[in-house]
Motif scaffolding. Structure first.
Motif, PDB file in Angstrom:
ATOM      1  N   LEU A  89       0.864  -1.170   0.000  1.00  0.00           N
ATOM      2  CA  LEU A  89       0.000   0.000   0.000  1.00  0.00           C
ATOM      3  C   LEU A  89       0.907   1.229   0.000  1.00  0.00           C
ATOM      4  O   LEU A  89       2.086   1.149   0.320  1.00  0.00           O
ATOM      5  CB  LEU A  89      -0.907  -0.022   1.226  1.00  0.00           C
ATOM      6  CG  LEU A  89      -1.838  -1.237   1.307  1.00  0.00           C
ATOM      7  CD1 LEU A  89      -2.579  -1.246   2.643  1.00  0.00           C
ATOM      8  CD2 LEU A  89      -2.818  -1.257   0.150  1.00  0.00           C
ATOM      9  N   ARG A  90       0.385   2.375  -0.353  1.00  0.00           N
ATOM     10  CA  ARG A  90       1.219   3.571  -0.503  1.00  0.00           C
ATOM     11  C   ARG A  90       1.923   3.989   0.781  1.00  0.00           C
ATOM     12  O   ARG A  90       3.100   4.348   0.736  1.00  0.00           O
ATOM     13  CB  ARG A  90       0.404   4.743  -1.064  1.00  0.00           C
ATOM     14  CG  ARG A  90      -0.048   4.533  -2.509  1.00  0.00           C
ATOM     15  CD  ARG A  90       1.090   4.281  -3.483  1.00  0.00           C
ATOM     16  NE  ARG A  90       1.331   2.849  -3.672  1.00  0.00           N
ATOM     17  CZ  ARG A  90       2.298   2.317  -4.385  1.00  0.00           C
ATOM     18  NH1 ARG A  90       3.162   3.071  -5.027  1.00  0.00           N
ATOM     19  NH2 ARG A  90       2.453   1.023  -4.492  1.00  0.00           N
ATOM     20  N   PRO A  91       1.261   3.982   1.964  1.00  0.00           N
ATOM     21  CA  PRO A  91       2.015   4.420   3.160  1.00  0.00           C
ATOM     22  C   PRO A  91       3.262   3.570   3.442  1.00  0.00           C
ATOM     23  O   PRO A  91       4.338   4.131   3.633  1.00  0.00           O
ATOM     24  CB  PRO A  91       0.975   4.347   4.285  1.00  0.00           C
ATOM     25  CG  PRO A  91      -0.335   4.578   3.580  1.00  0.00           C
ATOM     26  CD  PRO A  91      -0.185   3.849   2.266  1.00  0.00           C
ATOM     27  N   PRO A  92       3.178   2.222   3.463  1.00  0.00           N
ATOM     28  CA  PRO A  92       4.419   1.462   3.695  1.00  0.00           C
ATOM     29  C   PRO A  92       5.435   1.626   2.559  1.00  0.00           C
ATOM     30  O   PRO A  92       6.645   1.606   2.812  1.00  0.00           O
ATOM     31  CB  PRO A  92       3.968   0.005   3.813  1.00  0.00           C
ATOM     32  CG  PRO A  92       2.495   0.019   3.890  1.00  0.00           C
ATOM     33  CD  PRO A  92       2.012   1.364   3.482  1.00  0.00           C
ATOM     34  N   PHE A  93       4.965   1.822   1.336  1.00  0.00           N
ATOM     35  CA  PHE A  93       5.872   2.064   0.213  1.00  0.00           C
ATOM     36  C   PHE A  93       6.693   3.323   0.498  1.00  0.00           C
ATOM     37  O   PHE A  93       7.918   3.321   0.397  1.00  0.00           O
ATOM     38  CB  PHE A  93       5.061   2.217  -1.081  1.00  0.00           C
ATOM     39  CG  PHE A  93       5.893   2.480  -2.296  1.00  0.00           C
ATOM     40  CD1 PHE A  93       6.371   1.436  -3.059  1.00  0.00           C
ATOM     41  CD2 PHE A  93       6.183   3.778  -2.691  1.00  0.00           C
ATOM     42  CE1 PHE A  93       7.141   1.672  -4.201  1.00  0.00           C
ATOM     43  CE2 PHE A  93       6.944   4.029  -3.822  1.00  0.00           C
ATOM     44  CZ  PHE A  93       7.424   2.973  -4.573  1.00  0.00           C
ATOM     45  N   ARG A  94       6.019   4.385   0.887  1.00  0.00           N
ATOM     46  CA  ARG A  94       6.717   5.648   1.180  1.00  0.00           C
ATOM     47  C   ARG A  94       7.650   5.503   2.373  1.00  0.00           C
ATOM     48  O   ARG A  94       8.764   6.030   2.360  1.00  0.00           O
ATOM     49  CB  ARG A  94       5.702   6.771   1.415  1.00  0.00           C
ATOM     50  CG  ARG A  94       4.985   7.205   0.158  1.00  0.00           C
ATOM     51  CD  ARG A  94       4.177   8.478   0.377  1.00  0.00           C
ATOM     52  NE  ARG A  94       3.152   8.328   1.386  1.00  0.00           N
ATOM     53  CZ  ARG A  94       1.886   8.004   1.152  1.00  0.00           C
ATOM     54  NH1 ARG A  94       1.480   7.769  -0.072  1.00  0.00           N
ATOM     55  NH2 ARG A  94       1.016   7.919   2.144  1.00  0.00           N
ATOM     56  N   LEU A  95       7.208   4.814   3.418  1.00  0.00           N
ATOM     57  CA  LEU A  95       8.065   4.624   4.594  1.00  0.00           C
ATOM     58  C   LEU A  95       9.324   3.826   4.245  1.00  0.00           C
ATOM     59  O   LEU A  95      10.411   4.135   4.749  1.00  0.00           O
ATOM     60  CB  LEU A  95       7.288   3.920   5.709  1.00  0.00           C
ATOM     61  CG  LEU A  95       6.249   4.766   6.443  1.00  0.00           C
ATOM     62  CD1 LEU A  95       5.393   3.888   7.346  1.00  0.00           C
ATOM     63  CD2 LEU A  95       6.907   5.874   7.227  1.00  0.00           C
ATOM     64  N   ALA A  96       9.178   2.818   3.400  1.00  0.00           N
ATOM     65  CA  ALA A  96      10.347   2.022   2.997  1.00  0.00           C
ATOM     66  C   ALA A  96      11.350   2.889   2.252  1.00  0.00           C
ATOM     67  O   ALA A  96      12.546   2.877   2.564  1.00  0.00           O
ATOM     68  CB  ALA A  96       9.909   0.831   2.141  1.00  0.00           C
ATOM     69  N   ILE A  97      10.890   3.649   1.282  1.00  0.00           N
ATOM     70  CA  ILE A  97      11.788   4.517   0.504  1.00  0.00           C
ATOM     71  C   ILE A  97      12.420   5.566   1.411  1.00  0.00           C
ATOM     72  O   ILE A  97      13.631   5.778   1.394  1.00  0.00           O
ATOM     73  CB  ILE A  97      11.036   5.197  -0.664  1.00  0.00           C
ATOM     74  CG1 ILE A  97      10.467   4.165  -1.625  1.00  0.00           C
ATOM     75  CG2 ILE A  97      11.941   6.201  -1.386  1.00  0.00           C
ATOM     76  CD1 ILE A  97      11.468   3.271  -2.278  1.00  0.00           C
ATOM     77  N   TYR A  98      11.615   6.222   2.222  1.00  0.00           N
ATOM     78  CA  TYR A  98      12.116   7.267   3.100  1.00  0.00           C
ATOM     79  C   TYR A  98      13.161   6.722   4.079  1.00  0.00           C
ATOM     80  O   TYR A  98      14.099   7.424   4.456  1.00  0.00           O
ATOM     81  CB  TYR A  98      10.962   7.931   3.859  1.00  0.00           C
ATOM     82  CG  TYR A  98      11.405   9.140   4.633  1.00  0.00           C
ATOM     83  CD1 TYR A  98      11.657  10.335   3.978  1.00  0.00           C
ATOM     84  CD2 TYR A  98      11.603   9.074   6.001  1.00  0.00           C
ATOM     85  CE1 TYR A  98      12.093  11.446   4.677  1.00  0.00           C
ATOM     86  CE2 TYR A  98      12.039  10.181   6.709  1.00  0.00           C
ATOM     87  CZ  TYR A  98      12.283  11.364   6.045  1.00  0.00           C
ATOM     88  OH  TYR A  98      12.726  12.456   6.738  1.00  0.00           O
TER      89      TYR A  98
END
Length: 176
Positions: A89-98
């Motif tokens: 999902l988008r929130p974990p995707f962003r957290l992983a990249i960040y």
């Protein structure tokens, strides 16, 4: 940063929540070295005894859904594992990249090419994925270059330091 990882495949099913990754009991811990001891401790107890830098977590759909904590990703970075996921999902995707976690999203067919414990090699820049145990190779679409730059830098704060010529802060400013 080298974005070719080779190690054990730690295969997880669909719907592993962020609280399954690290129990909510540790939500107020922020030291990555402490958090790494808690990653998958309840769901896959052998993980912390055997995981090594360069190993890859192979996750099913909706990995790290639920509570949006950075804790699992800080722990993954401290350990030095990569993430290959069926669907984020988008929130974990962003957290992983960040957080600076090398990441690929894959199809169900690629997910089924691996068993837990297989030897795996992933080139996160090209998308090349190899099951060294079964001697099978395939490719997935890599992250866009601007996201790879964030991962190569070590995460969002480190990336800001590289683009603005200042070192990234190691902690948030606060009043004493």
């Amino acid at each position: 940063m080298n974005l070719i990882y080779e190690g054990r495949c730690w295969k997880l099913d669909d719907d592993v929540s962020s609280d399954d990754l690290i129990s909510a009991r540790h939500v107020f811990e922020y030291d990555p070295e402490r958090l790494r001891r808690h990653l998958l401790a309840e769901r896959h107890p052998v993980f912390n005894r055997e995981v090594k830098r360069g190993d890859i977590i192979l996750a099913g759909k909706r990995f790290a859904h639920g509570s949006q904590h950075t804790h699992p990703f800080l722990a993954m970075k401290a350990i030095g594992v990569g993430l290959v996921a069926r669907r984020l999902l988008r929130p974990p995707f962003r957290l992983a990249i960040y957080s600076g976690i090398p990441l690929l999203e894959i199809t169900e067919d690629i997910f089924r090419m691996f068993e837990d414990g297989d030897s795996m090699r992933v080139d996160f820049e090209t998308g090349r994925i190899s099951n060294l145990t079964a001697n099978v190779e395939t490719t997935a679409t890599p992250l866009p270059d601007f996201l790879l730059q964030v991962v190569r830098a070590g995460g969002g704060l480190a990336y800001l330091g590289t683009t603005h010529g200042k070192p990234a802060p190691t902690e948030a400013p606060h009043d004493s």
